[in-house]
Structure formats: C-alpha cells, structure tokens
Scaffold this active site. Structure first.
Site, PDB file in Angstrom:
ATOM      1  N   HIS A  79      97.089  65.636  68.525  1.00 58.42           N
ATOM      2  CA  HIS A  79      96.096  66.430  69.058  1.00 58.42           C
ATOM      3  C   HIS A  79      96.016  66.597  70.430  1.00 58.42           C
ATOM      4  CE1 HIS A  79      92.232  68.371  69.810  1.00 58.42           C
ATOM      5  NE2 HIS A  79      92.257  68.875  68.863  1.00 58.42           N
ATOM      6  N   TYR A 205      84.394  72.219  73.835  1.00 56.34           N
ATOM      7  CA  TYR A 205      83.163  71.633  74.745  1.00 56.34           C
ATOM      8  C   TYR A 205      82.461  72.843  75.342  1.00 56.34           C
ATOM      9  CZ  TYR A 205      85.710  67.173  74.925  1.00 56.34           C
ATOM     10  OH  TYR A 205      86.266  66.051  74.802  1.00 56.34           O
ATOM     11  N   PRO A 297      79.503  58.016  73.729  1.00 57.56           N
ATOM     12  CA  PRO A 297      80.718  58.836  72.969  1.00 57.56           C
ATOM     13  C   PRO A 297      81.348  59.920  74.007  1.00 57.56           C
ATOM     14  CG  PRO A 297      78.830  59.039  71.917  1.00 57.56           C
ATOM     15  CD  PRO A 297      78.499  58.313  73.138  1.00 57.56           C
ATOM     16  N   LYS A 301      85.697  56.776  73.996  1.00 58.44           N
ATOM     17  CA  LYS A 301      86.501  55.776  74.403  1.00 58.44           C
ATOM     18  C   LYS A 301      86.255  54.385  73.661  1.00 58.44           C
ATOM     19  CE  LYS A 301      88.485  57.410  78.142  1.00 58.44           C
ATOM     20  NZ  LYS A 301      89.768  57.997  77.683  1.00 58.44           N
ATOM     21  N   TYR A 392      91.571  61.076  80.129  1.00 60.10           N
ATOM     22  CA  TYR A 392      91.245  61.604  78.612  1.00 60.10           C
ATOM     23  C   TYR A 392      91.761  60.874  77.683  1.00 60.10           C
ATOM     24  CZ  TYR A 392      89.275  65.196  75.311  1.00 60.10           C
ATOM     25  OH  TYR A 392      88.613  65.966  74.442  1.00 60.10           O
TER      26      TYR A 392
HETATM   27  C1  FAD Z   1      79.060  59.520  66.387  1.00 65.70           C
HETATM   28  C2  FAD Z   1      80.027  58.764  67.235  1.00 65.70           C
HETATM   29  C3  FAD Z   1      81.180  59.298  67.417  1.00 65.70           C
HETATM   30  C4  FAD Z   1      82.267  58.417  67.847  1.00 65.70           C
HETATM   31  N1  FAD Z   1      83.477  58.886  68.325  1.00 65.70           N
HETATM   32  C5  FAD Z   1      84.536  58.304  69.015  1.00 65.70           C
HETATM   33  C6  FAD Z   1      85.783  58.506  69.072  1.00 65.70           C
HETATM   34  O1  FAD Z   1      85.962  59.667  68.951  1.00 65.70           O
HETATM   35  N2  FAD Z   1      86.594  57.848  69.656  1.00 65.70           N
HETATM   36  C7  FAD Z   1      86.226  56.277  69.797  1.00 65.70           C
HETATM   37  O2  FAD Z   1      87.196  55.836  70.608  1.00 65.70           O
HETATM   38  N3  FAD Z   1      85.117  56.328  69.764  1.00 65.70           N
HETATM   39  C8  FAD Z   1      84.288  56.854  69.294  1.00 65.70           C
HETATM   40  N4  FAD Z   1      82.987  56.206  68.911  1.00 65.70           N
HETATM   41  C9  FAD Z   1      82.544  54.969  69.089  1.00 65.70           C
HETATM   42  C10 FAD Z   1      83.207  53.950  67.938  1.00 65.70           C
HETATM   43  O3  FAD Z   1      82.802  54.534  66.789  1.00 65.70           O
HETATM   44  C11 FAD Z   1      82.617  52.561  68.346  1.00 65.70           C
HETATM   45  O4  FAD Z   1      82.773  52.198  69.691  1.00 65.70           O
HETATM   46  C12 FAD Z   1      83.427  51.652  67.425  1.00 65.70           C
HETATM   47  O5  FAD Z   1      83.102  51.509  66.125  1.00 65.70           O
HETATM   48  C13 FAD Z   1      83.239  50.084  68.021  1.00 65.70           C
HETATM   49  O6  FAD Z   1      84.163  49.142  67.303  1.00 65.70           O
HETATM   50  P1  FAD Z   1      83.377  47.863  66.976  1.00 65.70           P
HETATM   51  O7  FAD Z   1      84.437  47.016  66.061  1.00 65.70           O
HETATM   52  O8  FAD Z   1      83.506  47.121  68.205  1.00 65.70           O
HETATM   53  O9  FAD Z   1      81.933  47.807  66.298  1.00 65.70           O
HETATM   54  P2  FAD Z   1      81.441  48.362  65.015  1.00 65.70           P
HETATM   55  O10 FAD Z   1      82.356  49.316  64.356  1.00 65.70           O
HETATM   56  O11 FAD Z   1      80.033  48.810  65.343  1.00 65.70           O
HETATM   57  O12 FAD Z   1      81.733  47.274  63.932  1.00 65.70           O
HETATM   58  C14 FAD Z   1      80.666  46.116  64.167  1.00 65.70           C
HETATM   59  C15 FAD Z   1      80.259  45.439  62.836  1.00 65.70           C
HETATM   60  O13 FAD Z   1      79.715  44.337  62.959  1.00 65.70           O
HETATM   61  C16 FAD Z   1      78.666  44.214  61.928  1.00 65.70           C
HETATM   62  N5  FAD Z   1      77.738  43.392  62.236  1.00 65.70           N
HETATM   63  C17 FAD Z   1      76.663  43.590  62.999  1.00 65.70           C
HETATM   64  N6  FAD Z   1      75.765  42.438  63.177  1.00 65.70           N
HETATM   65  C18 FAD Z   1      76.320  41.751  62.490  1.00 65.70           C
HETATM   66  C19 FAD Z   1      75.727  40.277  61.882  1.00 65.70           C
HETATM   67  N7  FAD Z   1      74.612  39.736  62.594  1.00 65.70           N
HETATM   68  N8  FAD Z   1      76.501  39.618  61.034  1.00 65.70           N
HETATM   69  C20 FAD Z   1      77.644  40.360  60.400  1.00 65.70           C
HETATM   70  N9  FAD Z   1      78.090  41.649  60.549  1.00 65.70           N
HETATM   71  C21 FAD Z   1      77.355  42.183  61.557  1.00 65.70           C
HETATM   72  C22 FAD Z   1      78.440  45.593  61.390  1.00 65.70           C
HETATM   73  O14 FAD Z   1      77.825  45.795  60.327  1.00 65.70           O
HETATM   74  C23 FAD Z   1      79.447  46.510  61.834  1.00 65.70           C
HETATM   75  O15 FAD Z   1      80.456  46.633  60.875  1.00 65.70           O
HETATM   76  C24 FAD Z   1      81.924  56.919  68.306  1.00 65.70           C
HETATM   77  C25 FAD Z   1      80.726  56.450  68.089  1.00 65.70           C
HETATM   78  C26 FAD Z   1      79.615  57.435  67.331  1.00 65.70           C
HETATM   79  C27 FAD Z   1      78.425  56.616  67.026  1.00 65.70           C
END
Ligand code: FAD
Length: 395
Positions: A79, A205, A297, A301, A392
């Site tokens: 993309h 956008y 978001p 990032k 970006y």
């Molecule tokens: C609507 C939306 C759109 C987005 N779009 C983008 C995008 O296009 N590009 C991008 O880069 N980012 C995007 N993001 C952000 C991205 O989704 C997050 O930054 C990403 O999921 C972070 O990954 P992570 O593994 O750090 O955390 P998470 O994906 O939140 O994973 C953390 C995990 O820890 C688990 N957990 C929490 N507490 C506990 C506990 N006490 N014990 C055991 N397990 C636990 C949770 O259940 C979860 O599964 C978006 C976010 C949203 C909400």
C-alpha cells in the site's frame, strides 16, 4: 481457591500474546531459548481481535528475517498511496515515491497474530491462554510470575527474565514502576469495521469541519472506518444510516466515487491518549509494545513499535541467556526510547493535521488556520511531502 501449582524455570516468561509477545517469543524459540507465553484471553478471542492493519517496511523486514512472514507475503498487499480530502480539495500522495521511498504492507493484525501463534507452537513454544497474570516478583535471582487459570487455580511461573508485553493496562507496567508521562489528545474516534469493499485502494483522511473521518482498506470485502465523535457517544445508539451519512459528508468530495456501503460488523469508541513509560526495563523485567508506550492510532505506529521493540529486546535477551552478557539488556531502555519518542512526535503532528480544533478552544480560529496551512504545505511543497512520507512509513 485451589492450590498453587509451580512450573519449572523458563529462560523468559512472556506476558501477553499480542504482536509484541508473540514476535519476541518466536525469535527466542527459533534460537533455542525457551519461553512460556501467558495470555489472559482465550485463543479464539486473541485470534479474532481486529485492530491494526498497516505494517511498516521495518516491521515486515523483521518478520521476514525470522521466518514469520509467510502469511503476510501470501495474503498481504503493498500500500503506497494516501489521500487527504478537505474543503480545499484533494491531495493525493504516492508516498513510496517520496521520502525514503517505501510502502506499507496491509495485513490485518488478527491474521498476523494467528500466524505467530501457529508458528510459535510449530517451534515448540508453550502458550497458556485463559491465564491471567496477577503479580510479578522481580526482586530476587529469578522472576516469579503469579497467575490464575480460568478455574481460579493459582499458578507460579519462574524465569530468568520476564518480558512485559501485556498492553497498557497489564501488570508488568505497574510492577516495573517507571515514570509514566501521558496526554489526552481531547479526541474520540468511533472505530468501525464495515463489511463493504473499500471505496479506493488508498487510505483517505477526511479533514472536515464536523470532525475527522478515515477510510482504511483492509481486504477486498472489509474496510475500516474512523469517525471522530463526542466522547460520550454510545456506539450502539447510532443507526447504520446515520454512520454512513456522517462518513459520506466527511469523506466524499465532488467527483469522488461513492462509498460502497454494507453492514457495520464492529464498532468501538477509542479515546486518543498517549503514554510513555521511562525506563522500560530494569533488572530482569522489560516492557515491549503497548506496555512500554500506548500511542494514539493517528499514524498507525503501535503494532509497528511492538514488533521493532520485540526484535531489539529478543537480541538483548539472546545475548544475556546464551553468552551471559547482559550489557545489551541494560542498554535496551535508552536505545528504544528515542524511537518511541519520534513515533509520538509524528503521531501528534498527524493529530493536529487531521482534527479541527475544539469549538470551545479559545484559540480555535487561529488553530484552524494552522491546520489549513499544514494541508496547503502538504499539497504544494516537496520538502513537506518528503517529511510526511519518511515519517509515515518509518519507525
Ligand atoms: C482501532 C485500532 C487500530 C489500530 N491500527 C493500527 C495500525 O494500523 N498500525 C499499528 O501499528 N498499530 C495500530 N493500532 C495499535 C495496535 O493494535 C497496538 O499497538 C498493538 O496491538 C500492540 O501490541 P502489543 O502486543 O503490545 O499489545 P496487545 O496487542 O494489546 O497485546 C497484549 C496482550 O496482553 C494480554 N494481557 C493483558 N493483561 C494481561 C494479564 N494480566 N495477564 C495475561 N495477559 C494479559 C491481553 O489480553 C493482550 O492479548 C491500532 C489500535 C486500535 C485500537
């Protein structure tokens, strides 16, 4: 309450099965360093949680380097354009021809997470779903992670190190007790998934006086939309017709093709907040992804910082576990934080570009003029376009 069950020592206990935890655990496992991943939610919930979609080239390179990109190479697609629509007209930016000349790869986060789960198991990794971590004791020679399974049975996992990948509300951030700097951007989005083909191959956008709207292609049948709304909006109270009317008003300009409509299959309110923890590691406990920083978001990032951070921490852990040298672990926080700061700076820049100032803001007319000037710069100045393109896709 049932009795406490203890598990043998793993090199690394990973909290959370999101992009951060699963990327990290896969890299460790592929280098023969054993880990256990503890996840609060069920496997079905984790595999079906739709969030991010835009992977930066650095994230894709990391996933490829570690043999984790088969799914995205087969089903993801490149993309490289985006479009801004406002009262001043349309600005189309072919960003892979600007800045560092690189595209995104669109691959829904839930598909990536599913691939990472499958791959981790194939590498012999241990995943425990329905296991909620309650407390981390990281004061001694080893780390002890106290959790409960879905029957409320108390469990104890012991590791040489723990990786806190449990998101912004997890327990590892609290256990590390770093300083958290935070801001509320004063903006709320209704995040929607529509079972409708994208209106265009581009991210669009919509910069509108009523508020921001975003159009993000996901697959041939699914499109993500964002609609800026009041913070007290009840997502379920809005009729689908009303939602499509708002989206059309903010996203369609004269001459643009109509938005293909379809059922809204998911809706959630997202308050745009940002938080940075500092330090993000100490002793034997290290934070990655949203646990280290929650980022608005607005510039997509979050998942990308999670993947890049996971690789950096994995390398440092490999060094410590296999060679007994923890110098890279001690540098992890100071090496990763500047990258986090730069991602926040650009996300903040995007927030100011996309959203009209609140009508109640005393400087609203002035800030509105600045927003229009920023759009004008993007439309007319190659330097500004290069700045945008570089940031970006960069991480
Ligand atoms: C609507 C939306 C759109 C987005 N779009 C983008 C995008 O296009 N590009 C991008 O880069 N980012 C995007 N993001 C952000 C991205 O989704 C997050 O930054 C990403 O999921 C972070 O990954 P992570 O593994 O750090 O955390 P998470 O994906 O939140 O994973 C953390 C995990 O820890 C688990 N957990 C929490 N507490 C506990 C506990 N006490 N014990 C055991 N397990 C636990 C949770 O259940 C979860 O599964 C978006 C976010 C949203 C909400």
């Amino acid at each position: 309450m049932r009795s406490n069950e203890s598990y043998p020592t793993s090199a690394v206990v990973v909290l959370g099965a999101g992009p951060a935890g699963l990327t990290l655990a896969n890299i460790l496992q592929s280098h023969g360093v054993d880990s256990v991943v503890l996840e609060r939610r069920s496997e079905t919930q984790v595999r079906n949680s739709a969030r991010a979609g835009y992977l930066a080239p650095d994230s894709v390179a990391i996933l490829r380097e570690h043999g984790l990109a088969d799914g995205l190479d087969t089903h993801g697609h490149e993309h490289d354009r985006c479009e801004f629509r406002s009262a001043a007209g349309r600005i189309e930016l072919h960003y892979s021809r600007l800045g560092s000349g690189r595209p995104h790869t669109v691959y829904p986060q839930q598909h990536l997470v599913s691939d990472l789960i499958t791959q981790y198991r194939a590498r012999g990794g241990t995943l425990r779903f329905d296991t909620t971590v309650e407390h981390i004791d990281h004061t001694g020679e080893h780390i002890h992670v106290h959790a409960r399974d879905h029957t409320a049975r108390a469990l104890r996992f012991t590791g040489s190190y723990a990786a806190g990948c449990d998101g912004s509300r997890g327990v590892s951030r609290t256990a590390l007790a770093g300083t958290v700097t935070t801001t509320d951007h004063g903006v709320t989005w209704l995040a929607l998934l529509a079972q409708a083909p994208p209106a265009s191959a581009s991210v669009i956008y919509g910069v509108h006086a009523d508020g921001f709207a975003g159009h993000m292609p996901r697959t041939a049948e699914i499109t993500r939309y964002y609609l800026q709304c009041d913070p007290d909006t009840d997502p379920d109270a809005l009729a689908e017709d009303q939602i499509w009317t708002h989206l059309r008003t903010r996203l369609q300009t004269p001459g643009s093709p109509p938005l293909p409509t379809g059922p809204i299959i998911e809706r959630a309110l997202v308050r745009l907040r940002s938080e940075i923890v500092d330090p993000i590691g100490s002793g034997r406990l290290f934070l990655v992804g949203d646990a280290a920083t929650s980022i608005s978001p607005s510039a997509a990032k979050g998942a990308n910082l999670a993947i890049v951070g996971a690789q950096l921490l994995a390398r440092a852990l490999l060094h410590a576990v296999r060679e007994g040298d923890d110098s890279a672990l001690r540098r992890y926080s100071q090496e990763h934080l500047p990258r986090i700061h730069r991602a926040h700076e650009f996300s903040q820049w995007m927030i100011e570009l996309l959203h009209p100032p609140a009508a109640t803001h005393p400087d609203a007319p002035y800030l509105g003029t600045m927003q229009r000037a920023r759009l004008h710069n993007l439309a007319t100045s190659r330097v500004h376009q290069d700045f945008f393109a570089q940031n970006y896709v960069g991480i």
